[in-house]
Design a protein around this motif. Sequence first.
Motif, mmCIF file in Angstrom:
data_model
loop_
_atom_site.group_PDB
_atom_site.id
_atom_site.type_symbol
_atom_site.label_atom_id
_atom_site.label_comp_id
_atom_site.label_asym_id
_atom_site.label_seq_id
_atom_site.Cartn_x
_atom_site.Cartn_y
_atom_site.Cartn_z
ATOM 1 N N ALA A 292 0.844 -1.184 0.000
ATOM 2 C CA ALA A 292 0.000 0.000 0.000
ATOM 3 C C ALA A 292 0.882 1.238 0.000
ATOM 4 N N LEU A 293 0.500 2.227 -0.800
ATOM 5 C CA LEU A 293 1.252 3.473 -0.856
ATOM 6 C C LEU A 293 0.987 4.329 0.377
ATOM 7 N N GLY A 294 -0.231 4.257 0.896
ATOM 8 C CA GLY A 294 -0.573 5.016 2.086
ATOM 9 C C GLY A 294 -0.302 6.493 1.913
ATOM 10 N N CYS A 295 0.362 7.088 2.886
ATOM 11 C CA CYS A 295 0.639 8.523 2.874
ATOM 12 C C CYS A 295 1.831 8.889 1.994
ATOM 13 N N GLY A 296 2.460 7.905 1.360
ATOM 14 C CA GLY A 296 3.597 8.189 0.498
ATOM 15 C C GLY A 296 4.916 8.301 1.243
ATOM 16 N N ALA A 297 5.032 7.670 2.409
ATOM 17 C CA ALA A 297 6.295 7.673 3.160
ATOM 18 C C ALA A 297 7.002 6.340 2.961
ATOM 19 N N LEU A 298 8.272 6.383 2.560
ATOM 20 C CA LEU A 298 9.064 5.179 2.321
ATOM 21 C C LEU A 298 10.288 5.202 3.232
ATOM 22 N N HIS A 299 10.484 4.114 3.992
ATOM 23 C CA HIS A 299 11.639 3.990 4.872
ATOM 24 C C HIS A 299 12.495 2.831 4.371
ATOM 25 N N PHE A 300 13.723 3.139 3.934
ATOM 26 C CA PHE A 300 14.595 2.134 3.339
ATOM 27 C C PHE A 300 15.432 1.432 4.403
ATOM 28 N N LEU A 301 15.570 0.107 4.247
ATOM 29 C CA LEU A 301 16.367 -0.703 5.166
ATOM 30 C C LEU A 301 17.697 -1.035 4.514
ATOM 31 N N HIS A 302 18.766 -0.709 5.194
ATOM 32 C CA HIS A 302 20.114 -0.956 4.693
ATOM 33 C C HIS A 302 20.614 -2.323 5.174
ATOM 34 N N PRO A 303 21.775 -2.784 4.677
ATOM 35 C CA PRO A 303 22.265 -4.115 5.052
ATOM 36 C C PRO A 303 22.381 -4.334 6.555
ATOM 37 N N ASP A 304 22.655 -3.280 7.314
ATOM 38 C CA ASP A 304 22.788 -3.432 8.766
ATOM 39 C C ASP A 304 21.453 -3.366 9.504
ATOM 40 N N ASP A 305 20.382 -3.079 8.798
ATOM 41 C CA ASP A 305 19.063 -2.999 9.429
ATOM 42 C C ASP A 305 18.402 -4.369 9.439
ATOM 43 N N CYS A 306 17.971 -4.802 10.612
ATOM 44 C CA CYS A 306 17.295 -6.096 10.720
ATOM 45 C C CYS A 306 15.795 -5.906 10.527
#
Length: 417
Positions: A292-306
């Motif tokens: 879902a696009l929702g409010c249009g907020a995208l949070h990217f997870l990097h290799p160190d993010d679990c």
Amino acid sequence: MTGVFSLLPEGRTGLLVPSLSEAGLPGGEDIDGYLAEGGYAPLVAPDRLLGRIAAAGLRGRGGAGFPAAVKLRTVRDAPGPRVIVANGEEGEPGSVKDRWLLRHRPHVVLDGLRLAAAVTGAGRGFVYLSDAEAERAVRRALAESAPELRIDVVRTEHTYVAGEETAVVRRVDGGPALPTAKPPRPFESGVGGAPTLVANVETLARIAVMYSRPDEADAVAGTHLVTLSGGGEGDAALVEVPVGAHLKVLADVCGHGRAEAVLLGGLFGGLYGEGWTDLPLDHDSLNAAGAALGCGALHFLHPDDCPVAVAVEAAAYLGAQSARQCGVCLSGTGAMTKALSAVASGEASHDTVAKLHRWSQQLPGRGACALLDAAARVVATLLAHFPDAVDAHCRSVCPACAGPAPEDGRRFTVTVP
């Protein structure tokens, strides 16, 4: 933040004004400049504007992506006095677009409110917000423009559920900003019992630009303000992009090119791993992918993010933000957070994971608002897209997940530029 910028082709009309975003003017846009852009032009044919909105396919920018023309027409056709509310309360911690518009482009929002009121026949309007700086900008703009329509500013507390449409109505009517059972919906019985259009401020701003730039209506309706953020070395940014832009392109523009996953729609759209880079930014494509696009907020997870740690924090935040009116929401978010925390700490069993599967399928749609749905989608997409990570957590402790899960959503919070 990296800043505020546009990825629209040269010459396209949008909501981001470089001179304003670069200068960071504390008072927002200037009334003379907005009038010079064609703002506040008399509306002589409301039905023609409604037809233009419908033909361009403008969809609401508050989260659900509902066709704007349908909402306008439904309120217009309702009997009796009608009311319109510009909803500028962003509950998602990762979204800044609405506060930015109210702070820096209040006139385009007020113009859209005026036009939507004329289309629907509303005799009274409200601007609903929680941000103090946005309130000051809106009040200044109202003093400058002196609209014929009576417009009041209603301040609320900033919470996840305060922007839900029935919570908006309840607060405008003098009560707490908490959702109510549906039906009735606001378009049936809203502020003071009158049919009410609750419209996101970006939606209204786009209506204003479509009216002043009729030849570019399709382009205006086909772009989104999106908030991009994430861990690692990347920056956060508010960007205006065309519908269909691939998420990989958006990750690259703000330094998240190494990201391996994404949390979509603030906390509502779910976690996506392999294949996320090929997802296009549009409601239909994302819905087809179970997102879902929702409010249009995208949070990217990097290799160190679990991803498990991200899911735990998202669920814990949602649980803490529950209105505590629905037993199923209170118990459901609590149970999912507790189970996810057990996974994160290496204390979960396969029965724990089975319960998470079951809850993620059974709980959506059972609360008065979408908070419970958001928590369930986070769980469902974690299990679907990161089964190996979940299984590994069940066998051993993950260093990234050590410690108690924060409830404040700090990982997802973005500062307004």
